[in-house]
Write a protein that holds these residues in place. Structure first.
Motif, PDB file in Angstrom:
ATOM      1  N   GLY A   1       0.875  -1.416   0.033  1.00 26.39           N
ATOM      2  CA  GLY A   1      -0.104   0.060  -0.178  1.00 26.39           C
ATOM      3  C   GLY A   1       0.983   1.160   0.080  1.00 26.39           C
ATOM      4  O   GLY A   1       0.479   2.156  -0.985  1.00 26.39           O
ATOM      5  N   PRO A   2       1.779   1.364   0.945  1.00 23.95           N
ATOM      6  CA  PRO A   2       2.671   2.456   1.003  1.00 23.95           C
ATOM      7  C   PRO A   2       3.117   2.826  -0.418  1.00 23.95           C
ATOM      8  O   PRO A   2       3.414   3.992  -0.731  1.00 23.95           O
ATOM      9  N   GLN A   3       3.807   1.802  -1.341  1.00 22.66           N
ATOM     10  CA  GLN A   3       4.265   1.981  -2.560  1.00 22.66           C
ATOM     11  C   GLN A   3       3.395   2.687  -3.205  1.00 22.66           C
ATOM     12  O   GLN A   3       3.689   3.671  -4.407  1.00 22.66           O
ATOM     13  N   LYS A   4       2.101   2.642  -3.162  1.00 21.52           N
ATOM     14  CA  LYS A   4       1.062   3.112  -4.317  1.00 21.52           C
ATOM     15  C   LYS A   4       0.495   4.473  -3.611  1.00 21.52           C
ATOM     16  O   LYS A   4      -0.523   4.985  -4.248  1.00 21.52           O
TER      17      LYS A   4
ATOM     18  N   SER B   1      -8.980  -4.417   6.250  1.00 19.65           N
ATOM     19  CA  SER B   1     -10.308  -4.785   6.885  1.00 19.65           C
ATOM     20  C   SER B   1     -11.124  -5.437   5.486  1.00 19.65           C
ATOM     21  O   SER B   1     -11.631  -6.442   5.933  1.00 19.65           O
ATOM     22  N   ALA B   2     -11.028  -4.808   4.374  1.00 22.73           N
ATOM     23  CA  ALA B   2     -11.857  -4.955   3.491  1.00 22.73           C
ATOM     24  C   ALA B   2     -11.280  -6.377   2.814  1.00 22.73           C
ATOM     25  O   ALA B   2     -12.095  -7.381   2.305  1.00 22.73           O
ATOM     26  N   LEU B   3     -10.185  -6.465   2.751  1.00 24.82           N
ATOM     27  CA  LEU B   3      -9.429  -7.668   2.199  1.00 24.82           C
ATOM     28  C   LEU B   3      -9.694  -8.850   2.932  1.00 24.82           C
ATOM     29  O   LEU B   3      -9.806  -9.988   2.332  1.00 24.82           O
TER      30      LEU B   3
ATOM     31  N   GLU C   1      -4.416   5.138   7.339  1.00 21.08           N
ATOM     32  CA  GLU C   1      -5.941   4.963   7.390  1.00 21.08           C
ATOM     33  C   GLU C   1      -6.314   4.282   6.108  1.00 21.08           C
ATOM     34  O   GLU C   1      -7.195   3.270   6.500  1.00 21.08           O
ATOM     35  N   ASP C   2      -5.827   4.589   5.083  1.00 19.97           N
ATOM     36  CA  ASP C   2      -6.043   3.744   3.887  1.00 19.97           C
ATOM     37  C   ASP C   2      -5.774   2.212   4.069  1.00 19.97           C
ATOM     38  O   ASP C   2      -6.527   1.336   3.618  1.00 19.97           O
TER      39      ASP C   2
END
Length: 242
Positions: free
Chosen positions: A64-67, A79-81, A72-73
């Motif tokens: 995620g941080p790479q993107k 949680s969604a995954l 928070e994101d």
């Protein structure tokens, strides 16, 4: 999966909107739209990472941080995954949350196994098998491997680690050349990579690095092999005087 005919449904059996965060509302999956021919195809997936779908080493936290995702994101996506993984696990009758490589490509690994019954195989191992690397490494004195960027993710089954695992069978030393090395590469020593060298020769922009990649790679290899040659000469001198 949607393009293949799968419907992602919420509690009212309405299709979810696009976007990873919407998976938090996933309740069931309608797989009836999948082309039945997919069930007759054996799918092997080259997967070069070992990340799980969720958790501190899952897709959201690691990639995620790479993107550009913030904390928070990452929490929302993880949680969604996790919800997606639980629902698909029930449908596929297999625990995708514990699937090694399930977090590859943002969860594509888990999706391919759950939706299509695919088999995840180490991508590096597939290439090593195809190229006959085992026999070549067996006869080598030194192995030089590489990747675009060496950092903590390298340990999760990427190319240098796969090559080193094979080389360790024959006690052949391994060095790595990378476009960029983040922090100390010492952690790779336990995985069979003696050390790692960056091709960068000083401060530069990414665009300049791309333009000079060929010549910088060549010079990095020259420096390594020059030191290797000197080490061999020193060893020969010791043998002559022993």
């Amino acid at each position: 999966a949607v393009a293949l005919g799968v419907k992602f449904l919420d509690a009212q059996r309405k299709e979810l909107p696009q976007g990873g965060a919407a998976l938090a509302d996933l309740v069931t999956l309608d797989m009836s739209g999948l082309d039945p021919r997919l069930g007759t195809v054996k799918i092997e997936v080259a997967c070069d990472v070992q990340n799980l779908l969720c958790g501190p080493e899952g897709a959201s936290a690691v990639y995620g941080p790479q993107k550009g995702a913030n904390l928070e994101d990452i929490s929302i996506m993880d949680s969604a995954l996790n919800n997606f993984g639980e629902v698909l696990s029930r449908v596929a009758n297999t625990n995708l949350l514990e699937l090694v490589g399930g977090g590859a490509a943002g969860g594509l690994g888990a999706g391919l196994v759950g939706f299509l019954g695919a088999e995840l195989r180490p991508g590096t191992q597939m290439i090593l098998d195809i190229t006959g690397a085992d026999e070549k490494i067996k006869q080598a004195d030194l192995v030089i491997t590489g990747e675009g960027r060496t950092d903590f993710q390298t340990a999760y089954g990427k190319v240098p680690v796969g090559v080193a695992a094979l080389a360790q069978k024959y006690s052949v030393p391994v060095l790595c050349i990378s476009g960029d090395v983040e922090g100390s590469p010492d952690f790779l020593a336990d995985l069979g990579v003696a050390t790692c060298f960056s091709v960068a020769e000083g401060p530069t922009t990414l665009e300049e690095a791309f333009l000079k990649a060929d010549e910088q790679l060549e010079r990095a290899a020259w420096r390594i092999l020059t030191v290797w040659k000197l080490a061999e000469e020193c060893q020969l001198k010791k043998l002559r005087h022993s």
